[in-house]
Design an enzyme around this catalytic site. Structure first.
Site, mmCIF file in Angstrom:
data_model
loop_
_atom_site.group_PDB
_atom_site.id
_atom_site.type_symbol
_atom_site.label_atom_id
_atom_site.label_comp_id
_atom_site.label_asym_id
_atom_site.label_seq_id
_atom_site.Cartn_x
_atom_site.Cartn_y
_atom_site.Cartn_z
ATOM 1 N N ASN A 66 0.827 -1.212 0.000
ATOM 2 C CA ASN A 66 0.000 0.000 0.000
ATOM 3 C C ASN A 66 0.856 1.255 0.000
ATOM 4 O OD1 ASN A 66 0.672 -0.890 2.695
ATOM 5 N ND2 ASN A 66 -0.794 0.590 3.529
ATOM 6 N N ILE A 67 0.359 2.287 -0.703
ATOM 7 C CA ILE A 67 1.071 3.558 -0.844
ATOM 8 C C ILE A 67 0.119 4.685 -0.442
ATOM 9 C CG2 ILE A 67 2.361 5.072 -2.385
ATOM 10 C CD1 ILE A 67 3.633 2.320 -2.114
ATOM 11 N N GLU A 68 0.540 5.505 0.519
ATOM 12 C CA GLU A 68 -0.262 6.634 0.984
ATOM 13 C C GLU A 68 0.438 7.945 0.663
ATOM 14 O OE1 GLU A 68 -2.007 4.007 4.743
ATOM 15 O OE2 GLU A 68 -0.678 5.719 5.111
ATOM 16 N N HIS A 79 -4.146 0.992 -2.604
ATOM 17 C CA HIS A 79 -4.210 -0.167 -1.717
ATOM 18 C C HIS A 79 -3.181 -1.209 -2.153
ATOM 19 C CE1 HIS A 79 -8.449 0.662 0.003
ATOM 20 N NE2 HIS A 79 -8.044 1.740 -0.645
ATOM 21 N N GLU A 81 -3.457 -4.350 -2.567
ATOM 22 C CA GLU A 81 -4.011 -5.250 -3.579
ATOM 23 C C GLU A 81 -4.146 -4.548 -4.924
ATOM 24 O OE1 GLU A 81 -5.441 -6.657 0.459
ATOM 25 O OE2 GLU A 81 -5.115 -4.732 -0.550
ATOM 26 N N CYS A 107 -9.646 -5.393 2.382
ATOM 27 C CA CYS A 107 -10.847 -4.602 2.641
ATOM 28 C C CYS A 107 -11.881 -4.881 1.547
ATOM 29 C CB CYS A 107 -10.505 -3.113 2.687
ATOM 30 S SG CYS A 107 -9.993 -2.423 1.096
ATOM 31 N N CYS A 110 -10.942 -3.796 -1.999
ATOM 32 C CA CYS A 110 -10.014 -4.647 -2.744
ATOM 33 C C CYS A 110 -10.638 -5.987 -3.123
ATOM 34 C CB CYS A 110 -8.736 -4.857 -1.940
ATOM 35 S SG CYS A 110 -7.779 -3.336 -1.780
#
Length: 366
Positions: A66-68, A79, A81, A107, A110
């Site tokens: 995951n990348i924020e 996300h 996935e 989640c 995904c």
């Protein structure tokens, strides 16, 4: 399991060798790679690293994390996935996803996005953040038993993600309309420089094409003073030389995009400070919200290729149809302006495709 840093794909022979060295089968190997996948994640907001590892029918192993993006709305988050599926789509066309290991339960967003893979209900999944000698794989259908998916809306012959797409899009040379000549408002004082140097852009792009033995298509060039083309990011000559290639890569991404629900294919191409180009295709979900924007997909391509920090991105091109109900340009500009100030002044041109050719917006600056 010792892997080189930033490993996003393990080739089939290497995967087989790794499993053999541990006296494991390939499905048994996947949970032991979860920590490596989590190390690829970048979640500075949640500090919750998601790792995803999958085995495809061609024997390769793919990773995702995951990348924020601090400073942007949360819905721009990639996300783990989504990252994984984008990595698959870019490198494993035609393959099937057989086994999947994830560090935490996917989640709903995904679980829904995975429905865009044909046969996902039969893919075997295990949820664990620890190596397991005998992982307890279960069908994906066990975590989404009554799915809403593509074939609630589409014909069963419609290609899905991982299957060949060829959206019939063409850039037709010589049929250009300048839609918006609004001046840029850059803090460095060069607010009208891009408009002044439009012909210089053409000259540099043509010079690059002639270097590859392609004849110029238009002789109406004006030689500009190169010293005037010196924006604060220092990469304008590089951008000008690669502008046509950027457009062609964004077009290729748009042709390969998965947009059967809206009929709005699109693609984004990014260029870094070394002139390397990374492209991403739009990928829709039957439930709409889990869709993967092309700028997100291009950022995944950038990371998978080892592109480094976002600040190295210096230019981008968005390709999409004219007058569509789902547009990507403004979102791409917002994301890239925030992630890379150097790119914030050089997002463009946006190329709109229509039946009569293209309508091109050469604003070039946010």
């Amino acid at each position: 399991m010792n892997l080189p840093p930033k490993t996003y794909i393990i080739e089939a022979e290497e995967a087989k060798s790794m499993a053999k060295s541990k006296n494991l089968t390939l499905p048994q190997l996947l949970p032991s790679l979860i920590k490596s996948a989590q190390n690829l994640a970048n979640p500075p907001i949640s500090n919750f690293a998601v790792g995803v590892v999958g085995l495809t029918s061609d024997g390769r192993i793919f990773f995702g994390g995951n990348i924020e993006f601090p400073g942007l709305p949360l819905h721009h988050t990639i996300h783990g996935e989504q990252f994984f599926i984008t990595n698959l789509a870019a490198h494993a066309a035609g393959a099937k996803l057989l086994y999947l290991a994830v560090s935490a339960a996917p989640c709903g967003h995904c679980r829904q996005f995975f429905q865009e893979l044909r046969g996902i209900s039969d893919t075997q999944i295990v949820i664990t953040d620890q190596p397991q000698e005998n992982p307890d794989y279960k069908p994906f259908s066990s975590i989404l038993p009554h799915p809403f998916g593509p074939f609630d809306l589409l014909d069963e012959n419609t290609p899905l993600i991982l299957e060949k797409h060829n959206n019939q899009l063409t850039l037709k040379d010589g049929n250009f309309i300048i839609q918006d000549e609004k001046m840029c408002d850059l803090p460095n004082g060069f607010s009208d420089l891009n408009a002044k140097n439009e012909e210089f852009f053409k000259t540099e792009a043509s010079a690059a094409a002639r270097g590859s033995h392609a004849p110029p298509k238009d002789g109406n060039f004006i030689n500009q003073d190169e010293n005037t083309f010196d924006l604060s990011n220092g990469f304008c000559k590089l951008i000008a030389k690669n502008k046509e290639f950027l457009k062609s890569e964004a077009l290729a991404a748009a042709r390969g995009s998965h947009a059967p629900y809206s009929g709005c294919p699109s693609g984004v191409a990014l260029m870094d400070c070394e002139g390397k180009v990374y492209k991403g295709s739009y990928m829709e979900s039957a439930a709409y919200n889990p869709s993967m924007m092309p700028v997100q997909a291009a950022l995944v391509a950038y990371m998978v290729a080892g592109g480094g920090g976002y600040e190295k991105i210096v230019a981008a091109v968005v390709v999409e149809k004219e007058g569509v109900v789902v547009r990507q340009e403004d979102t791409a500009r917002l994301v890239l302006k925030h992630l890379s100030p150097k790119c914030g002044a050089c997002v463009g041109p946006t190329v709109f495709l229509s039946k009569g050719g293209i309508i091109r917006k050469e604003g070039g600056c946010v």
